[in-house]
Design an enzyme around this catalytic site. Structure first.
Site, PDB file in Angstrom:
ATOM      1  N   HIS A  13      58.686 142.475  33.228  1.00 45.48           N
ATOM      2  CA  HIS A  13      58.565 141.525  34.337  1.00 45.48           C
ATOM      3  C   HIS A  13      59.741 141.679  35.275  1.00 45.48           C
ATOM      4  CE1 HIS A  13      60.839 139.565  31.093  1.00 45.48           C
ATOM      5  NE2 HIS A  13      61.542 138.974  32.051  1.00 45.48           N
ATOM      6  N   ASP A  37      58.493 130.978  37.586  1.00 45.88           N
ATOM      7  CA  ASP A  37      59.302 130.910  36.363  1.00 45.88           C
ATOM      8  C   ASP A  37      59.440 129.443  35.947  1.00 45.88           C
ATOM      9  OD1 ASP A  37      61.650 132.981  34.998  1.00 45.88           O
ATOM     10  OD2 ASP A  37      61.815 130.824  34.630  1.00 45.88           O
ATOM     11  N   ILE A  38      59.344 129.189  34.667  1.00 45.18           N
ATOM     12  CA  ILE A  38      59.383 127.810  34.158  1.00 45.18           C
ATOM     13  C   ILE A  38      60.772 127.200  34.288  1.00 45.18           C
ATOM     14  CG2 ILE A  38      59.997 128.259  31.734  1.00 45.18           C
ATOM     15  CD1 ILE A  38      57.641 126.431  30.957  1.00 45.18           C
ATOM     16  N   ASN A  68      65.432 142.706  33.916  1.00 41.98           N
ATOM     17  CA  ASN A  68      66.288 142.800  32.736  1.00 41.98           C
ATOM     18  C   ASN A  68      65.560 143.690  31.735  1.00 41.98           C
ATOM     19  OD1 ASN A  68      68.246 140.967  33.717  1.00 41.98           O
ATOM     20  ND2 ASN A  68      66.987 139.229  33.062  1.00 41.98           N
ATOM     21  N   HIS A 128      61.981 139.614  38.095  1.00 40.80           N
ATOM     22  CA  HIS A 128      62.303 138.288  38.633  1.00 40.80           C
ATOM     23  C   HIS A 128      62.403 138.435  40.146  1.00 40.80           C
ATOM     24  CE1 HIS A 128      63.760 136.380  34.770  1.00 40.80           C
ATOM     25  NE2 HIS A 128      63.867 137.648  34.443  1.00 40.80           N
ATOM     26  N   GLY A 140      70.008 140.503  28.724  1.00 41.86           N
ATOM     27  CA  GLY A 140      69.387 139.194  28.897  1.00 41.86           C
ATOM     28  C   GLY A 140      67.879 139.158  28.819  1.00 41.86           C
ATOM     29  N   GLN A 141      67.218 140.301  28.532  1.00 37.94           N
ATOM     30  CA  GLN A 141      65.761 140.221  28.407  1.00 37.94           C
ATOM     31  C   GLN A 141      65.403 139.380  27.186  1.00 37.94           C
ATOM     32  OE1 GLN A 141      63.593 143.978  28.114  1.00 37.94           O
ATOM     33  NE2 GLN A 141      61.615 142.959  28.382  1.00 37.94           N
ATOM     34  N   SER A 142      64.542 138.383  27.400  1.00 45.36           N
ATOM     35  CA  SER A 142      64.150 137.506  26.303  1.00 45.36           C
ATOM     36  C   SER A 142      62.647 137.531  26.056  1.00 45.36           C
ATOM     37  CB  SER A 142      64.609 136.070  26.578  1.00 45.36           C
ATOM     38  OG  SER A 142      64.005 135.573  27.755  1.00 45.36           O
TER      39      SER A 142
HETATM   40  P1  AMP Z   1      64.054 137.500  30.779  1.00 49.22           P
HETATM   41  O1  AMP Z   1      65.182 136.681  30.190  1.00 49.22           O
HETATM   42  O2  AMP Z   1      64.480 138.476  31.841  1.00 49.22           O
HETATM   43  O3  AMP Z   1      63.226 138.139  29.684  1.00 49.22           O
HETATM   44  O4  AMP Z   1      63.127 136.463  31.556  1.00 49.22           O
HETATM   45  C1  AMP Z   1      62.187 135.670  30.916  1.00 49.22           C
HETATM   46  C2  AMP Z   1      61.870 134.546  31.853  1.00 49.22           C
HETATM   47  O5  AMP Z   1      60.673 133.943  31.424  1.00 49.22           O
HETATM   48  C3  AMP Z   1      62.922 133.448  31.918  1.00 49.22           C
HETATM   49  O6  AMP Z   1      63.431 133.342  33.252  1.00 49.22           O
HETATM   50  C4  AMP Z   1      62.164 132.196  31.478  1.00 49.22           C
HETATM   51  O7  AMP Z   1      62.555 131.039  32.197  1.00 49.22           O
HETATM   52  C5  AMP Z   1      60.736 132.580  31.765  1.00 49.22           C
HETATM   53  N1  AMP Z   1      59.720 131.887  30.982  1.00 49.22           N
HETATM   54  C6  AMP Z   1      59.739 131.655  29.643  1.00 49.22           C
HETATM   55  N2  AMP Z   1      58.614 131.007  29.274  1.00 49.22           N
HETATM   56  C7  AMP Z   1      57.870 130.832  30.397  1.00 49.22           C
HETATM   57  C8  AMP Z   1      56.615 130.225  30.667  1.00 49.22           C
HETATM   58  N3  AMP Z   1      55.851 129.664  29.695  1.00 49.22           N
HETATM   59  N4  AMP Z   1      56.164 130.208  31.948  1.00 49.22           N
HETATM   60  C9  AMP Z   1      56.912 130.753  32.926  1.00 49.22           C
HETATM   61  N5  AMP Z   1      58.104 131.357  32.738  1.00 49.22           N
HETATM   62  C10 AMP Z   1      58.581 131.386  31.497  1.00 49.22           C
END
Ligand code: AMP
Ligand code: ZN
Length: 110
Positions: free
Chosen positions: A96, A31-32, A83, A98, A89-91
């Site tokens: 995916h 995760d970034i 999520n 975590h 909190g899914q963004s």
């Molecule tokens: P969620 O909020 O559950 O949808 O998780 C999305 C996750 O993607 C977050 O923890 C972000 O930090 C991660 N994320 C967003 N962009 C990237 C990226 N380019 N590479 C790796 N992780 C990312």
């Protein structure tokens, strides 16, 4: 592959990521923005919006995702969190999990 999907672009190699493990149907990458010493995202290579859709449409990819998480985390305590929905909190709307490890975690989660 879904156009404009960040994680589809990572699967395709169009956006860089630190991929730590993969199998035929799933990949795991860092995760970034980690929230634990180990924070990986474990995703199906195919695009599904959330874990519910993945479960409904593609059991083989779901099993591959869970198998990969188990392999990567072998021998350590870990938490695997999905999520599902913006309300929790899914963004990124490519399913995916975590995979979190390396520190204490509260229960229930916040
Ligand atoms: P969620 O909020 O559950 O949808 O998780 C999305 C996750 O993607 C977050 O923890 C972000 O930090 C991660 N994320 C967003 N962009 C990237 C990226 N380019 N590479 C790796 N992780 C990312
Ligand atoms: Zn996608």
């Amino acid at each position: 592959m879904e156009r404009n999907c960040l994680f589809c672009k990572i699967v395709a190699g169009e956006i860089p990521a630190k991929i730590v493990a993969s199998n035929e149907l799933a990949i795991a990458f860092n995760d970034i923005s980690p929230v634990a010493p180990t924070h990986l995202l474990v995703i199906p290579k195919a695009h599904y919006e959330n874990v519910s859709e993945l479960t409904r449409e593609d059991g083989a990819s779901l099993l591959a995702l869970l198998s990969l998480a188990g392999e990567v985390a072998a021998g350590v305590d870990f938490r695997l969190v999905f999520n599902s929905g913006a309300g929790v909190g899914q963004s990124v709307f490519h399913a995916h999990g975590h995979l979190l490890a390396g520190r204490d975690f509260a229960w229930p989660p916040g």
